[in-house]
Design a protein around this motif. Structure first.
Motif, PDB file in Angstrom:
ATOM      1  N   MET A   1      -0.249   7.105  -0.411  1.00  0.00           N
ATOM      2  CA  MET A   1      -1.160   6.090   0.092  1.00  0.00           C
ATOM      3  C   MET A   1      -1.641   5.251  -1.098  1.00  0.00           C
ATOM      4  SD  MET A   1      -4.718   6.482   2.288  1.00  0.00           S
ATOM      5  CE  MET A   1      -5.304   7.943   1.492  1.00  0.00           C
ATOM      6  N   ALA A   2      -1.414   3.948  -1.037  1.00  0.00           N
ATOM      7  CA  ALA A   2      -1.852   3.033  -2.086  1.00  0.00           C
ATOM      8  C   ALA A   2      -3.215   2.453  -1.710  1.00  0.00           C
ATOM      9  CB  ALA A   2      -0.839   1.917  -2.270  1.00  0.00           C
ATOM     10  N   ILE A   3      -4.203   2.653  -2.572  1.00  0.00           N
ATOM     11  CA  ILE A   3      -5.558   2.179  -2.329  1.00  0.00           C
ATOM     12  C   ILE A   3      -5.885   1.125  -3.377  1.00  0.00           C
ATOM     13  CG2 ILE A   3      -7.986   2.811  -2.178  1.00  0.00           C
ATOM     14  CD1 ILE A   3      -7.016   5.697  -1.618  1.00  0.00           C
ATOM     15  N   ARG A   4      -6.368  -0.032  -2.892  1.00  0.00           N
ATOM     16  CA  ARG A   4      -6.738  -1.117  -3.798  1.00  0.00           C
ATOM     17  C   ARG A   4      -8.044  -1.745  -3.336  1.00  0.00           C
ATOM     18  NH1 ARG A   4      -1.503  -4.751  -4.914  1.00  0.00           N
ATOM     19  NH2 ARG A   4      -3.184  -6.041  -5.644  1.00  0.00           N
ATOM     20  N   LEU A   5      -8.820  -2.186  -4.304  1.00  0.00           N
ATOM     21  CA  LEU A   5     -10.029  -2.948  -4.031  1.00  0.00           C
ATOM     22  C   LEU A   5      -9.820  -4.373  -4.517  1.00  0.00           C
ATOM     23  CD1 LEU A   5     -12.770  -0.438  -5.241  1.00  0.00           C
ATOM     24  CD2 LEU A   5     -12.212  -1.025  -2.877  1.00  0.00           C
ATOM     25  N   GLN A   6     -10.224  -5.339  -3.698  1.00  0.00           N
ATOM     26  CA  GLN A   6     -10.195  -6.734  -4.114  1.00  0.00           C
ATOM     27  C   GLN A   6     -11.613  -7.180  -4.392  1.00  0.00           C
ATOM     28  OE1 GLN A   6      -9.030  -9.666  -1.224  1.00  0.00           O
ATOM     29  NE2 GLN A   6      -8.792 -11.249  -2.760  1.00  0.00           N
ATOM     30  N   THR A   7     -11.827  -7.735  -5.584  1.00  0.00           N
ATOM     31  CA  THR A   7     -13.130  -8.256  -5.979  1.00  0.00           C
ATOM     32  C   THR A   7     -12.932  -9.661  -6.518  1.00  0.00           C
ATOM     33  OG1 THR A   7     -13.009  -7.506  -8.276  1.00  0.00           O
ATOM     34  CG2 THR A   7     -13.835  -5.915  -6.649  1.00  0.00           C
ATOM     35  N   ILE A   8     -13.990 -10.248  -7.017  1.00  0.00           N
ATOM     36  CA  ILE A   8     -13.896 -11.572  -7.616  1.00  0.00           C
ATOM     37  C   ILE A   8     -12.950 -11.561  -8.818  1.00  0.00           C
ATOM     38  CG2 ILE A   8     -15.867 -11.382  -9.180  1.00  0.00           C
ATOM     39  CD1 ILE A   8     -16.629 -14.249  -8.297  1.00  0.00           C
ATOM     40  N   ALA A   9     -12.824 -10.407  -9.477  1.00  0.00           N
ATOM     41  CA  ALA A   9     -11.965 -10.282 -10.663  1.00  0.00           C
ATOM     42  C   ALA A   9     -10.505 -10.015 -10.301  1.00  0.00           C
ATOM     43  CB  ALA A   9     -12.494  -9.174 -11.568  1.00  0.00           C
ATOM     44  N   GLY A  10     -10.193  -9.841  -9.022  1.00  0.00           N
ATOM     45  CA  GLY A  10      -8.823  -9.572  -8.603  1.00  0.00           C
ATOM     46  C   GLY A  10      -8.686  -8.211  -7.948  1.00  0.00           C
ATOM     47  N   PHE A  11      -7.469  -7.688  -7.963  1.00  0.00           N
ATOM     48  CA  PHE A  11      -7.187  -6.396  -7.337  1.00  0.00           C
ATOM     49  C   PHE A  11      -7.290  -5.267  -8.354  1.00  0.00           C
ATOM     50  CE2 PHE A  11      -5.356  -9.134  -4.131  1.00  0.00           C
ATOM     51  CZ  PHE A  11      -5.657  -8.454  -2.961  1.00  0.00           C
ATOM     52  N   HIS A  12      -7.778  -4.122  -7.881  1.00  0.00           N
ATOM     53  CA  HIS A  12      -7.942  -2.940  -8.716  1.00  0.00           C
ATOM     54  C   HIS A  12      -7.350  -1.750  -7.974  1.00  0.00           C
ATOM     55  CE1 HIS A  12     -10.952  -5.231 -11.051  1.00  0.00           C
ATOM     56  NE2 HIS A  12     -11.291  -5.699  -9.864  1.00  0.00           N
ATOM     57  N   ASP A  13      -6.420  -1.055  -8.595  1.00  0.00           N
ATOM     58  CA  ASP A  13      -5.847   0.150  -8.003  1.00  0.00           C
ATOM     59  C   ASP A  13      -6.846   1.287  -8.110  1.00  0.00           C
ATOM     60  OD1 ASP A  13      -3.424  -1.089  -7.386  1.00  0.00           O
ATOM     61  OD2 ASP A  13      -2.590  -0.637  -9.360  1.00  0.00           O
TER      62      ASP A  13
ATOM     63  N   LEU B   1     -11.431  -3.368   0.819  1.00  0.00           N
ATOM     64  CA  LEU B   1     -10.591  -2.174   0.757  1.00  0.00           C
ATOM     65  C   LEU B   1      -9.245  -2.425   1.428  1.00  0.00           C
ATOM     66  CD1 LEU B   1     -10.226   0.922   0.294  1.00  0.00           C
ATOM     67  CD2 LEU B   1     -11.294   1.227   2.557  1.00  0.00           C
ATOM     68  N   PHE B   2      -8.180  -2.191   0.684  1.00  0.00           N
ATOM     69  CA  PHE B   2      -6.817  -2.279   1.199  1.00  0.00           C
ATOM     70  C   PHE B   2      -6.166  -0.915   1.049  1.00  0.00           C
ATOM     71  CE2 PHE B   2      -7.872  -6.581   0.259  1.00  0.00           C
ATOM     72  CZ  PHE B   2      -7.134  -7.361   1.133  1.00  0.00           C
ATOM     73  N   ILE B   3      -5.561  -0.433   2.124  1.00  0.00           N
ATOM     74  CA  ILE B   3      -4.784   0.797   2.081  1.00  0.00           C
ATOM     75  C   ILE B   3      -3.384   0.448   2.548  1.00  0.00           C
ATOM     76  CG2 ILE B   3      -4.500   3.137   2.990  1.00  0.00           C
ATOM     77  CD1 ILE B   3      -7.544   3.337   3.090  1.00  0.00           C
ATOM     78  N   ASP B   4      -2.414   0.759   1.688  1.00  0.00           N
ATOM     79  CA  ASP B   4      -1.013   0.398   1.949  1.00  0.00           C
ATOM     80  C   ASP B   4      -0.903  -1.070   2.356  1.00  0.00           C
ATOM     81  OD1 ASP B   4      -0.231   2.989   1.311  1.00  0.00           O
ATOM     82  OD2 ASP B   4      -0.409   3.670   3.391  1.00  0.00           O
ATOM     83  N   ASP B   5      -1.590  -1.927   1.605  1.00  0.00           N
ATOM     84  CA  ASP B   5      -1.587  -3.383   1.775  1.00  0.00           C
ATOM     85  C   ASP B   5      -2.216  -3.879   3.077  1.00  0.00           C
ATOM     86  OD1 ASP B   5      -0.441  -3.886  -0.735  1.00  0.00           O
ATOM     87  OD2 ASP B   5       1.558  -3.527   0.063  1.00  0.00           O
ATOM     88  N   GLU B   6      -2.884  -3.015   3.811  1.00  0.00           N
ATOM     89  CA  GLU B   6      -3.603  -3.430   5.025  1.00  0.00           C
ATOM     90  C   GLU B   6      -5.095  -3.453   4.716  1.00  0.00           C
ATOM     91  OE1 GLU B   6      -4.639  -1.904   9.545  1.00  0.00           O
ATOM     92  OE2 GLU B   6      -3.036  -0.935   8.438  1.00  0.00           O
TER      93      GLU B   6
END
Length: 116
Positions: free
Chosen positions: A1-13, A34-39
């Motif tokens: 499962m790929a977890i990423r956060l998007q903020t003003i600074a961009g994406f963070h794994d 919050l993005f999980i598996d690009d969703e």
């Protein structure tokens, strides 16, 4: 499962759901999508005084019926825009963070807080 956060600074794994709180706090941005598996799953917003949680699939917001729907708190969005959220969406930081982590872990709304 790929977890990423998007903020003003961009994406963070994020290594795992267990590291979500640490990631949000180390990034130190007001808006964390919050993005999980690009969703896109939802978001955690905080401004030092207030915190809110949002689930994208149904537009559910954290809810505090003791707070006014006619009063607002400012939040900086991921594009740098300042936006006002109703205080009725604002709950205590730790409760919001716990609900955000549960959303990431299960995709479900936490039963420990109220939702709007």
């Amino acid at each position: 499962m790929a977890i990423r956060l998007q903020t003003i600074a961009g994406f963070h794994d994020v290594e795992s759901v267990d590291h979500l709180r640490d990631a949000v706090e180390s990034i130190a941005e007001a808006t964390n999508w919050l993005f999980i598996d690009d969703e896109m799953i939802g978001a955690f917003f905080h401004n030092g005084e207030h915190a809110c949680v949002y689930r994208d699939s149904d537009g559910a917001w954290s809810h505090n019926p003791e707070n006014s729907e006619d009063e607002f708190a400012p939040f900086v969005l991921e594009n740098g825009q300042l936006d006002d959220f109703p205080l009725s969406h604002c709950i205590e930081y730790d409760a919001a963070m716990d609900a955000f982590i549960e959303l990431a872990r299960t995709g479900e709304l936490s039963g420990k807080i109220k939702w709007y």
